[in-house]
Design a protein around this motif. Structure first.
Motif, PDB file in Angstrom:
ATOM      1  N   SER A  52       0.939  -1.006   0.021  1.00  0.00           N
ATOM      2  CA  SER A  52      -0.029  -0.001  -0.047  1.00  0.00           C
ATOM      3  C   SER A  52       0.864   1.188   0.012  1.00  0.00           C
ATOM      4  CB  SER A  52      -0.984   0.147   1.260  1.00  0.00           C
ATOM      5  OG  SER A  52      -1.647  -0.947   1.246  1.00  0.00           O
ATOM      6  N   HIS A  70      -2.827   4.820  -1.352  1.00  0.00           N
ATOM      7  CA  HIS A  70      -3.994   4.061  -0.817  1.00  0.00           C
ATOM      8  C   HIS A  70      -4.597   4.251   0.572  1.00  0.00           C
ATOM      9  CE1 HIS A  70      -2.017   1.208  -4.008  1.00  0.00           C
ATOM     10  NE2 HIS A  70      -3.076   0.712  -4.142  1.00  0.00           N
ATOM     11  N   PRO A 129      -5.834   2.714  -5.269  1.00  0.00           N
ATOM     12  CA  PRO A 129      -6.758   3.631  -4.593  1.00  0.00           C
ATOM     13  C   PRO A 129      -8.191   3.776  -4.784  1.00  0.00           C
ATOM     14  CG  PRO A 129      -4.529   4.375  -5.053  1.00  0.00           C
ATOM     15  CD  PRO A 129      -4.724   3.151  -5.848  1.00  0.00           C
TER      16      PRO A 129
END
Length: 293
Positions: A21, A25, A59
Motif C-alpha cells: 500500500s 492507498h 486507491p
C-alpha cells in the motif's frame, strides 16, 4: 504534517509498505481527500493513482469500498482507472455495488459508461457482476440503478442469475425488483439448477418465504404479510367513502372481487450500506473514519 514531509527531497509518495500500500492507498481508504490531492499533485514525483497493492487493489478500490465520494472524484480526475480488477476479479464498481455505496456507483457509471458493457452481455465467466453482488447483499437501490442504466437482468455467471443470488441469500426486496423487471425464472446455473431447484436444497422453513414471494408474483394471491395489503385496503376504503349513498358497500366489494392483479407498491429505499454484511472482504475490510463522505 504530510505537507511538510512532501517538501523533503528524499520523500517518495509512491513508496509501498509491507502490504504493497502506498500513502495514496491509505489516504483513499480513510477518505482524506486533501491528502489525496497533495500526493497526486506533488510537483516532482506525483503519486500514481493506479498503484496496486499485493492484492492488485488501487486507491480507487479503497475509496469505492468505503464510500469516500470526494476522494474517488479526485482519483478519477487524476487518472485513476476504474476498469482495473483486483485478484478477486473485482473492479471498484463491483466493490461499490457489493458494499451498498449508491453514490459511488452513480458516479462511476456516469463518468465511465464502459463499466456497464460487461453487464449488458448474456453471460460472463467471472463469478460475479456488480448486479449479482448488489443482489446477493440486498442493495435494492443499486440493483434498480444498474437495471435502469441498461444492465441485462438475465445476465448469467457460473453461479446463475441475480435471482439465484438474491433468493439464496433471502433478499426479498431484491427478489421483487428482479421479478418486476421480468427476470427469467428458468435460467440455470453451471450445474443446471433453476432458482427453485436451488431452493429445494435447503430446509423448507428457511426458504418458504422467498419461494412464496416468487409464486405470489406469478399468481398474485396476497396474504396478511403482503407488502401491498395496506395500500389496497386504503384504496378500497376511499372507494367506499366516495361512492354515492345510494350504493351499498357490499355491492362495491362485489364489483371489485374480480380484480386479479394490483399495482405493485414498494417501500422507500433503504439507507445504502446498512442492509447486510458483504459476502467478502477487501484488503482493508474494517471501516475507517468516514472523513471523506
Amino acid at each position: 504534517i504530510v505537507q511538510l514531509l512532501l517538501l523533503h527531497d528524499g520523500i517518495n509518495p509512491n513508496a509501498l509498505d509491507q502490504r504493497g500500500s502506498s500513502a495514496l492507498h491509505l489516504a483513499a481508504w480513510a477518505g482524506h481527500t486533501d491528502i489525496c490531492k497533495m500526493l497526486l499533485k506533488h510537483p516532482s514525483l506525483p503519486a500514481d493513482a493506479n498503484n496496486r497493492t499485493a492484492e492488485d487493489e488501487t486507491p480507487l478500490h479503497f475509496a469505492s469500498q468505503h464510500g469516500h465520494l470526494t476522494a474517488l472524484i479526485e482519483l478519477l480526475a487524476n487518472g485513476g482507472d476504474p476498469n482495473i480488477m483486483n485478484i478477486r476479479d473485482e473492479t471498484p464498481l463491483d466493490l461499490a455495488a457489493q458494499y451498498g455505496r449508491l453514490q459511488i456507483v452513480q458516479i462511476l457509471i456516469r463518468a465511465h459508461n464502459e463499466l456497464l458493457l460487461p453487464l449488458k452481455a448474456t453471460k460472463t465467466l467471472i463469478q460475479h457482476t456488480a448486479l449479482h453482488l448488489a443482489s446477493r447483499n440486498g442493495h435494492r437501490d443499486i440493483v434498480e440503478l444498474l437495471l435502469a442504466a441498461g444492465c441485462n437482468v438475465n445476465i448469467l455467471t457460473p453461479n446463475g442469475s441475480a435471482m439465484h443470488e438474491a433468493a439464496l441469500c433471502g433478499k426479498e426486496k431484491v427478489v421483487k425488483v428482479l421479478l418486476r423487471e421480468g427476470i427469467d425464472l428458468d435460467l440455470c446455473d453451471r450445474d443446471g439448477r433453476t432458482v427453485f431447484d436451488l431452493l429445494d436444497e435447503f430446509p423448507a422453513h428457511v426458504v418458504n418465504r422467498i419461494r412464496n414471494v416468487i409464486k405470489n408474483y406469478q399468481h398474485p394471491v396476497y396474504d396478511s404479510e403482503s407488502d401491498d395489503l395496506h395500500e389496497n385496503i386504503g384504496r378500497y376504503s376511499k372507494r367506499v367513502q366516495n361512492t354515492s349513498h345510494g350504493h351499498h358497500a357490499n355491492s362495491i366489494s362485489s364489483n371489485n372481487r374480480g380484480r386479479s392483479h394490483f399495482y405493485r407498491h414498494y417501500q422507500d429505499y433503504e439507507i445504502y450500506g446498512e442492509t447486510t454484511s458483504p459476502s467478502s472482504k477487501g484488503s482493508f475490510a474494517g471501516d475507517p473514519s468516514p472523513a471523506g463522505v
